[in-house]
Design an enzyme around this catalytic site. Sequence first.
Site, PDB file in Angstrom:
ATOM      1  CG  LEU A 109      -1.913  -1.160   1.299  1.00 44.93           C
ATOM      2  CD1 LEU A 109      -2.669  -1.123   2.618  1.00 44.93           C
ATOM      3  CD2 LEU A 109      -2.882  -1.136   0.133  1.00 44.93           C
ATOM      4  CB  SER A 110       2.663   3.233  -1.414  1.00 48.37           C
ATOM      5  OG  SER A 110       3.698   4.173  -1.574  1.00 48.37           O
ATOM      6  CG  ASP A 156       4.073   3.972  -4.595  1.00 46.99           C
ATOM      7  OD1 ASP A 156       3.141   3.455  -5.237  1.00 46.99           O
ATOM      8  OD2 ASP A 156       5.110   3.362  -4.299  1.00 46.99           O
TER       9      ASP A 156
END
Length: 391
Positions: A109-110, A156
């Site tokens: 999810l960065s 991201d």
Amino acid sequence: MLTPSDFTLSSFCPNRVCPLGAHVDHQHGLITGFAIDRGITFHYSPSETFRLESLNFPGTMKFSLSHVPPRRGNWGDYLRGAVRSLSARYSLKECVTGVFEGSLPVGGLSSSAALIISFLTALCRVNGLTLSPRELIGVAFEAETEYVGVQVGILDQSCEVYSRKNRLLFLDTRDETYDLIPKPKKMPPFEIAVFFSGIERSLTGSAFNVRVDELKAAAYALKGWSGMEYGSFSETRLRDVPVEVYREYRDRLPENWRKRADHYYSEFDRVQKGVEAWRAGDLKEFGELIFESGASSISQYETGSDELKRIYDLMRETPGIYGGRFSGAGFKGCCMALVDPAAKEEIAERITAGYVKTFPHLKENFSVRFCQTADGAMHKNEESASKNGRQ
């Protein structure tokens, strides 16, 4: 041990998901994304030196502005890299002491970009600096690529900064132009499901950089065979190579390079189709394209652990899931999906049962979370500052 209650100041950066546009931002491709309503909060106060801790990772990071040490191979590298990148642009006088608190498990999810951006936001505040969104993205990107050494693109950082609730971010990573496309009124409701495999991952220890080099090698070879001008290898991207050139010379490429290029060009097409489906409110078509993106990531880009592949297969078999794929690089971590809120309980039960049956030893580590789209850090921290009387 520092605790959040020790501090009165805080900054927040959301995590992100990328429905379409996987593995193409470092080639200057097109991407889509959402910020989600979970992320990393940095609780802090100004100080003379840096003392940084995390509730999610062990160790205390201590250093000063006058001596930012070399890379150490731990989570503090992202913060040290951020200090180096920001101080190369501005004169910094204040450090911060604080603790990071993540609301989701790490992987896919960065979290690395969210860690950097929440930290940079705080560092700018105590030093009286105001960065434009594009500059914030650039500093965070430089910290991760030049100091940490991961060849990421700007997907991201852009998702975590620009995004707005109930809008799809559509970004061209070559010129950084973007659109925030509202969710059509006729589109069915959806939530974002995140399925954590129970295995965390680090891009610096994965095949991530190898895949980037394979894409660049394919671009370099295609340019050479077609007679296109080319410069340094480091500056080469597949976005520079027209699809007609790729089609004419693709069969000359070594198999691995050809597969990576096949993914890039097909994903480029999927993003464009996905944006049109979103504008039309066609969540079914949008979701099917996400599934296709996941399949290409497995067969052409060749990422995905056995755990993530199992989650992907289960998602395809589960009613109520519009579309899903690996989230992030696809080396362990998690999968994301757009789901029908009315089917959440059944989805969680079915995916969990199928996964635990295959990997019983990960029963205690596997988890399912449901999220909403959210505002990016640019909007979230502006809102927080306004509430605190700062304009």
